[in-house]
Design a protein around this motif. Structure first.
Motif, PDB file in Angstrom:
ATOM      1  N   THR A 153       1.013  -1.295   0.042  1.00  0.00           N
ATOM      2  CA  THR A 153       0.157  -0.226  -0.068  1.00  0.00           C
ATOM      3  C   THR A 153       0.712   1.194   0.080  1.00  0.00           C
ATOM      4  O   THR A 153       0.683   2.435  -0.585  1.00  0.00           O
ATOM      5  N   ALA A 154       1.822   1.209   0.760  1.00  0.00           N
ATOM      6  CA  ALA A 154       2.745   2.418   0.937  1.00  0.00           C
ATOM      7  C   ALA A 154       3.592   2.355  -0.489  1.00  0.00           C
ATOM      8  O   ALA A 154       3.642   3.662  -0.998  1.00  0.00           O
ATOM      9  N   GLN A 155       3.955   1.424  -1.037  1.00  0.00           N
ATOM     10  CA  GLN A 155       4.697   1.396  -2.241  1.00  0.00           C
ATOM     11  C   GLN A 155       3.704   1.802  -3.306  1.00  0.00           C
ATOM     12  O   GLN A 155       4.266   2.979  -3.969  1.00  0.00           O
ATOM     13  N   ALA A 156       2.487   1.673  -3.325  1.00  0.00           N
ATOM     14  CA  ALA A 156       1.708   2.144  -4.361  1.00  0.00           C
ATOM     15  C   ALA A 156       1.403   3.688  -3.991  1.00  0.00           C
ATOM     16  O   ALA A 156       1.390   4.323  -5.157  1.00  0.00           O
ATOM     17  N   TYR A 157       1.131   4.243  -2.923  1.00  0.00           N
ATOM     18  CA  TYR A 157       1.010   5.462  -2.585  1.00  0.00           C
ATOM     19  C   TYR A 157       2.354   6.396  -3.270  1.00  0.00           C
ATOM     20  O   TYR A 157       2.135   7.326  -3.652  1.00  0.00           O
ATOM     21  N   MET A 158       3.507   5.802  -2.973  1.00  0.00           N
ATOM     22  CA  MET A 158       4.657   6.318  -3.345  1.00  0.00           C
ATOM     23  C   MET A 158       4.799   6.776  -4.649  1.00  0.00           C
ATOM     24  O   MET A 158       5.445   7.315  -5.329  1.00  0.00           O
ATOM     25  N   MET A 159       4.331   5.692  -5.542  1.00  0.00           N
ATOM     26  CA  MET A 159       4.297   5.560  -6.890  1.00  0.00           C
ATOM     27  C   MET A 159       3.082   6.423  -7.682  1.00  0.00           C
ATOM     28  O   MET A 159       3.454   7.068  -8.556  1.00  0.00           O
ATOM     29  N   LEU A 204     -10.268 -15.645   4.286  1.00  0.00           N
ATOM     30  CA  LEU A 204      -9.619 -14.449   4.807  1.00  0.00           C
ATOM     31  C   LEU A 204      -9.589 -14.233   6.211  1.00  0.00           C
ATOM     32  O   LEU A 204      -8.989 -13.406   6.840  1.00  0.00           O
ATOM     33  N   LYS A 205     -10.309 -15.444   6.956  1.00  0.00           N
ATOM     34  CA  LYS A 205     -10.350 -15.274   8.378  1.00  0.00           C
ATOM     35  C   LYS A 205     -10.857 -13.955   9.155  1.00  0.00           C
ATOM     36  O   LYS A 205     -10.158 -13.402  10.148  1.00  0.00           O
ATOM     37  N   SER A 206     -11.865 -13.670   8.622  1.00  0.00           N
ATOM     38  CA  SER A 206     -12.596 -12.199   8.654  1.00  0.00           C
ATOM     39  C   SER A 206     -14.093 -12.476   8.898  1.00  0.00           C
ATOM     40  O   SER A 206     -14.603 -13.169   8.111  1.00  0.00           O
ATOM     41  N   LYS A 207     -14.690 -11.323   9.547  1.00  0.00           N
ATOM     42  CA  LYS A 207     -16.096 -11.376   9.874  1.00  0.00           C
ATOM     43  C   LYS A 207     -16.857 -10.413   8.720  1.00  0.00           C
ATOM     44  O   LYS A 207     -17.908 -10.612   8.462  1.00  0.00           O
ATOM     45  N   GLY A 208     -15.854  -9.448   8.218  1.00  0.00           N
ATOM     46  CA  GLY A 208     -16.515  -8.712   7.020  1.00  0.00           C
ATOM     47  C   GLY A 208     -15.381  -7.386   6.893  1.00  0.00           C
ATOM     48  O   GLY A 208     -14.186  -7.287   7.740  1.00  0.00           O
ATOM     49  N   PHE A 209     -15.777  -6.627   5.878  1.00  0.00           N
ATOM     50  CA  PHE A 209     -14.966  -5.469   5.548  1.00  0.00           C
ATOM     51  C   PHE A 209     -15.543  -4.168   6.230  1.00  0.00           C
ATOM     52  O   PHE A 209     -16.782  -4.229   6.470  1.00  0.00           O
ATOM     53  N   VAL A 210     -14.593  -3.340   6.456  1.00  0.00           N
ATOM     54  CA  VAL A 210     -14.879  -2.122   7.154  1.00  0.00           C
ATOM     55  C   VAL A 210     -14.247  -0.906   6.487  1.00  0.00           C
ATOM     56  O   VAL A 210     -13.298  -1.124   5.367  1.00  0.00           O
ATOM     57  N   ASP A 211     -14.928   0.274   6.628  1.00  0.00           N
ATOM     58  CA  ASP A 211     -14.301   1.540   5.936  1.00  0.00           C
ATOM     59  C   ASP A 211     -13.035   1.777   6.289  1.00  0.00           C
ATOM     60  O   ASP A 211     -12.408   1.269   7.313  1.00  0.00           O
ATOM     61  N   ALA A 212     -12.251   2.309   5.398  1.00  0.00           N
ATOM     62  CA  ALA A 212     -10.689   2.581   5.808  1.00  0.00           C
ATOM     63  C   ALA A 212     -10.433   3.677   4.884  1.00  0.00           C
ATOM     64  O   ALA A 212     -10.841   4.013   3.863  1.00  0.00           O
ATOM     65  N   HIS A 213      -9.272   4.187   5.343  1.00  0.00           N
ATOM     66  CA  HIS A 213      -8.614   5.560   4.392  1.00  0.00           C
ATOM     67  C   HIS A 213      -7.163   5.519   4.576  1.00  0.00           C
ATOM     68  O   HIS A 213      -6.429   4.948   5.421  1.00  0.00           O
ATOM     69  N   ILE A 214      -6.444   6.072   3.272  1.00  0.00           N
ATOM     70  CA  ILE A 214      -5.145   5.993   3.244  1.00  0.00           C
ATOM     71  C   ILE A 214      -4.417   6.345   4.489  1.00  0.00           C
ATOM     72  O   ILE A 214      -3.133   6.284   4.666  1.00  0.00           O
ATOM     73  N   SER A 215      -4.985   7.338   5.010  1.00  0.00           N
ATOM     74  CA  SER A 215      -4.102   7.942   6.238  1.00  0.00           C
ATOM     75  C   SER A 215      -3.713   6.962   7.106  1.00  0.00           C
ATOM     76  O   SER A 215      -2.647   7.150   7.961  1.00  0.00           O
ATOM     77  N   GLU A 216      -4.456   5.774   7.307  1.00  0.00           N
ATOM     78  CA  GLU A 216      -4.218   4.661   8.408  1.00  0.00           C
ATOM     79  C   GLU A 216      -2.975   3.915   7.789  1.00  0.00           C
ATOM     80  O   GLU A 216      -2.252   3.290   8.567  1.00  0.00           O
TER      81      GLU A 216
END
Length: 291
Positions: free
Chosen positions: A88-94, A263-275
Motif C-alpha cells: 500500500t505504501a509502495q503504491a502511494y509512493m508511486m 480471509l479469516k474475517s467477519k467482514g470488511f470495514v471502511d478505511a482511509h489511506i491516512s491509516e
C-alpha cells in the motif's frame, strides 16, 4: 463567448470524462501471499460478488510477485488490488493522491504476526523476542521470513525482533532466508527445513492442525495495521462507491461468506489511506524491505 472557446471547453470536458471513466471490465489482483490455487478460488469468489453487486463484469487475475501487484494497479492493468501495508505504501509512493484505499477487513486494523518453531526443538512460548534471541544463541538455528515485501511475514516481525532483542535476525541465526509466501514459511518450518519462521495470522490460522502441531506458535507480535483493497481514482467516484458498498456487503452473499472464511474475517470495514501513511514514512526513511 466564441465558438472556439466553446469547442475548447467541450474538449476539456470530454478529456476529463475519459480520465475518470468506469472500466468496461473490473480487474482484481492481489499480492501472492498464498498458493495460486487458493487465491484464484477465493479471490474469484470476491470478483463474482462484486460483479453481481455492481453490474460490472469482474475478473481476478493472479500475479507472481508483490511488485507486479503494485505495477498492475499503477499502470491500469488492474483496477482493484489487495495489498499489504508495505505494498500500500509502495503504491502511494508511486501514485500519490491518485491512490484510494477502499476497504479493509475488520482484523486489518489490529493485525498480528506469529513466530513459529519446529516442534522438535521443544521451544515453549516466549514472553518476548529478546528471550527467543537468548534461546537461539549458539544453537546454529536457521530462520525464514516470507517475501521481502511482506508486511506481516517480514517488515513487522523484523522490526519487532530488532526492537525487543537489540539485534538483527542475521546476528542471531545461522542463516536468514526468504521463502516467498506465508504458506511456504509454515510448510518449511513444519518440515524442519527451517527451525524458526515468521508469518501473518490468517495464513497460519487456516493451516491444518497437523501442520500446526509440527510448527507451533512461540510468540505473537503486538498489533499493527495491514491489508486493504485499494484502487486508482481514475475509475471514477461512482464506480469506487459501488465497489466499496460491494465489499462492505461481502458477508451478505454465499460467495462472500466463503471468501471471508478464507480471509479469516467477519467482514470488511471502511478505511482511509491516512491509516497507512506511517508505512510511507517508514519506507521513505530507507528501511530495507527488498524488491
Amino acid at each position: 463567448m466564441s465558438k472556439t472557446i466553446l469547442r475548447l471547453i467541450g474538449l476539456v470536458a470530454i478529456l476529463c470524462l475519459s480520465l475518470f471513466a468506469a472500466p468496461q471490465k473490473l480487474i482484481i489482483t492481489a499480492i501472492p501471499d498464498d498458493s495460486a490455487t487458493n487465491m484464484k478460488e477465493f479471490f474469484g469468489l470476491i470478483a463474482s460478488h462484486i460483479q453481481k453487486e455492481t453490474g460490472i463484469p469482474t475478473e481476478y487475475v493472479h500475479v507472481e510477485n508483490y511488485a507486479a501487484t503494485v505495477t498492475a494497479l499503477a499502470t491500469g492493468k488492474a483496477h482493484l488490488a489487495w495489498f499489504g501495508a508495505v505494498t500500500t505504501a509502495q503504491a502511494y509512493m508511486m501514485m500519490g493522491d491518485d491512490l484510494e484505499v477502499v476497504a479493509a477487513r475488520d482484523i486489518d486494523k489490529e493485525f498480528v504476526s506469529y513466530f513459529i518453531a519446529n516442534s522438535e526443538l521443544n521451544i515453549p512460548p516466549v514472553k518476548d523476542l529478546k528471550e527467543l534471541a537468548l534461546l537461539a544463541k549458539d544453537k546454529n538455528w536457521n530462520f525464514t521470513f516470507g517475501s521481502k515485501s511482506s508486511t506481516s511475514s517480514h517488515l513487522m516481525p523484523r522490526s519487532f525482533f530488532a526492537e525487543q532483542s537489540g539485534q538483527r535476525p542475521e546476528q542471531v541465526f545461522r542463516n536468514v532466508a526468504y521463502s516467498g509466501s506465508h504458506d511456504v514459511v509454515v510448510q518449511k518450518v513444519a518440515n524442519n527445513e527451517f527451525h524458526i519462521g515468521a508469518l501473518g495470522q490468517p495464513p497460519y490460522d487456516r493451516t491444518s492442525d497437523d501442520i500446526k502441531s509440527k510448527a507451533p506458535i512461540i510468540y505473537t507480535t503486538p498489533k499493527f495495521t495491514n491489508y486493504c483493497f485499494a484502487t486508482k481514482k481514475n475509475i471514477g467516484a461512482d464506480t469506487i462507491a459501488k465497489i466499496k458498498t460491494a465489499l462492505l456487503n461481502l458477508h451478505t452473499s454465499d460467495e462472500g461468506a466463503k471468501a471471508l472464511g478464507y480471509l479469516k474475517s467477519k467482514g470488511f470495514v471502511d478505511a482511509h489511506i491516512s491509516e497507512w501513511m506511517g508505512y510511507v514514512e517508514l519506507l521513505k526513511s530507507g528501511v530495507d524491505i527488498g524488491k
